[in-house]
Scaffold this active site. Structure first.
Site, mmCIF file in Angstrom:
data_model
loop_
_atom_site.group_PDB
_atom_site.id
_atom_site.type_symbol
_atom_site.label_atom_id
_atom_site.label_comp_id
_atom_site.label_asym_id
_atom_site.label_seq_id
_atom_site.Cartn_x
_atom_site.Cartn_y
_atom_site.Cartn_z
ATOM 1 N N GLU A 49 32.673 33.969 29.269
ATOM 2 C CA GLU A 49 31.634 33.067 28.742
ATOM 3 C C GLU A 49 30.286 33.775 28.618
ATOM 4 O O GLU A 49 30.116 34.900 29.119
ATOM 5 C CB GLU A 49 31.486 31.843 29.652
ATOM 6 C CG GLU A 49 31.017 32.197 31.056
ATOM 7 C CD GLU A 49 30.273 31.057 31.743
ATOM 8 O OE1 GLU A 49 29.273 30.584 31.173
ATOM 9 O OE2 GLU A 49 30.686 30.674 32.846
ATOM 10 N N VAL A 131 31.631 27.043 29.854
ATOM 11 C CA VAL A 131 33.090 27.093 30.020
ATOM 12 C C VAL A 131 33.780 26.235 28.952
ATOM 13 O O VAL A 131 34.755 26.663 28.336
ATOM 14 C CB VAL A 131 33.483 26.653 31.454
ATOM 15 C CG1 VAL A 131 34.986 26.438 31.570
ATOM 16 C CG2 VAL A 131 33.016 27.699 32.461
ATOM 17 N N SER A 166 31.263 18.705 31.063
ATOM 18 C CA SER A 166 32.316 18.639 30.039
ATOM 19 C C SER A 166 33.375 19.720 30.266
ATOM 20 O O SER A 166 34.441 19.677 29.655
ATOM 21 C CB SER A 166 31.709 18.760 28.636
ATOM 22 O OG SER A 166 31.071 20.004 28.491
ATOM 23 N N ASP A 167 33.092 20.668 31.163
ATOM 24 C CA ASP A 167 34.115 21.684 31.493
ATOM 25 C C ASP A 167 35.389 21.010 31.992
ATOM 26 O O ASP A 167 36.505 21.460 31.712
ATOM 27 C CB ASP A 167 33.614 22.611 32.618
ATOM 28 C CG ASP A 167 32.451 23.488 32.197
ATOM 29 O OD1 ASP A 167 32.101 23.482 31.007
ATOM 30 O OD2 ASP A 167 31.893 24.171 33.078
ATOM 31 N N LYS A 184 30.514 25.561 40.563
ATOM 32 C CA LYS A 184 29.174 26.017 40.922
ATOM 33 C C LYS A 184 28.799 25.441 42.292
ATOM 34 O O LYS A 184 29.164 24.313 42.624
ATOM 35 C CB LYS A 184 28.155 25.583 39.856
ATOM 36 C CG LYS A 184 28.341 26.341 38.537
ATOM 37 C CD LYS A 184 27.126 26.260 37.639
ATOM 38 C CE LYS A 184 27.006 24.922 36.962
ATOM 39 N NZ LYS A 184 25.869 24.871 36.024
#
Ligand SMILES: O=c1[nH]cc([C@@H]2O[C@H](COP(=O)(O)O)[C@@H](O)[C@H]2O)c(=O)[nH]1
Length: 278
Positions: A49, A131, A166-167, A184
């Site tokens: 990414e 992502v 939204s990942d 994260k």
């Protein structure tokens, strides 16, 4: 072949092959020559990414890290394919100059999740893909594996803010395996795992029973599945593709133990900051 049949096939090819020119003569996705050759020869390609480059670190550490990550992928016999949108063109595989441009742009490049892709492309902008957007393009060009640091997830207090990355939804609808150190460090791990279950995403921890906490090996949350070798991972990814489940996979590899001491210091600081903020 009848000319109508030929023209129908040409039209179909335009729809099915994302790299073929559109009617305006503009390419939808630009695949670097190296990545394109590797894909056509069936060689291993690893998607990477670019938000981590633009938004995750300052220049020049971001460029150094991006180059180092690509070098690690190469040392392990695969071709890196960093994904970003430059001047409105989604690029799969960046040259050194392109990587440098993105690193210097930093936060001037737009953090591009799936919802932002159409606008960044339509306006000819520069987008650093998260992502979700990276998975979208990786899947479009046939790259089944994507490596990153930490994915997005459910934020703390997500039950009232509805701040869910939204990942997680992308993992529920795009068959790409994402290998990361977990989510994260600032997120709510147990709610993230619940949400991934709802989305039907296979989540496996690498050589551990616990889902890692990015900076530390343990989170207190049990991982739904476990894999113990690269072969296990390959088997899992291959099975997911063959079954046409259509969903992604999250493989969480804990921080190497030689770095976990400094990781613990960072995790303690995060916990203290969160307490103070509360
Ligand atoms: O140190 C960082 N790691 C990861 C990200 C990015 O954050 C995204 C998730 O953002 P959000 O929570 O807004 O969906 C990830 O996909 C990743 O690209 C970031 O900005 N900074």
């Amino acid at each position: 072949m009848a000319s109508w049949a030929l023209s129908r096939i040409t039209n179909l090819q335009k729809h099915l092959n994302p790299t073929s020119p559109t009617s305006k003569g503009k390419e939808i996705v630009k695949i670097s020559q190296e990545v394109s050759e590797a894909l056509s020869l069936g060689k291993a390609v690893v998607a990477l990414e670019s938000t981590i480059i633009s938004h995750g670190m300052p220049y020049p550490q971001n460029l150094e890290t991006a180059k180092e990550v690509e070098a690690i992928v190469r040392r392990n016999g695969a071709i890196p394919a960093t994904i970003a949108i430059l001047d409105g063109t989604p690029c799969v595989g960046l040259s050194l100059e392109e990587l440098e441009r993105l690193a210097i742009l930093g936060k001037k490049a737009r953090k591009t999740a799936r919802r932002d892709i159409a606008h960044v492309v339509a306006t000819g902008g520069n987008g650093a893909t998260t992502v979700s957007a990276t998975m979208f393009f990786a899947s479009m060009v046939g790259i089944p594996i994507f490596v990153t640091g930490g994915i997005g997830g459910v934020h703390r207090h997500g039950e009232s803010t509805m701040d869910i990355s939204s990942d997680l939804i992308e993992l529920g609808r795009t068959p790409v395996a994402v290998i990361s150190a977990g989510v994260k460090s600032i997120l709510d791990i147990s709610r993230t795992l619940e949400y991934l279950e709802t989305q039907g995403v296979c989540v496996a921890a690498y050589r551990t029973n616990e889902f890692p906490a990015f900076f530390t090996e343990k989170s207190g949350c049990k991982a739904p599945s476990r894999v113990d070798s690269p072969e296990d991972c390959a088997q899992l990814i291959d099975t997911n593709i063959n079954l046409k489940l259509g969903t992604g996979i999250l493989i969480a590899a804990p921080i190497p133990s030689e770095h976990s001491a400094s990781g613990s210091i960072i995790e303690l600081a995060i916990q203290r900051a969160l307490k103070e903020a509360r």
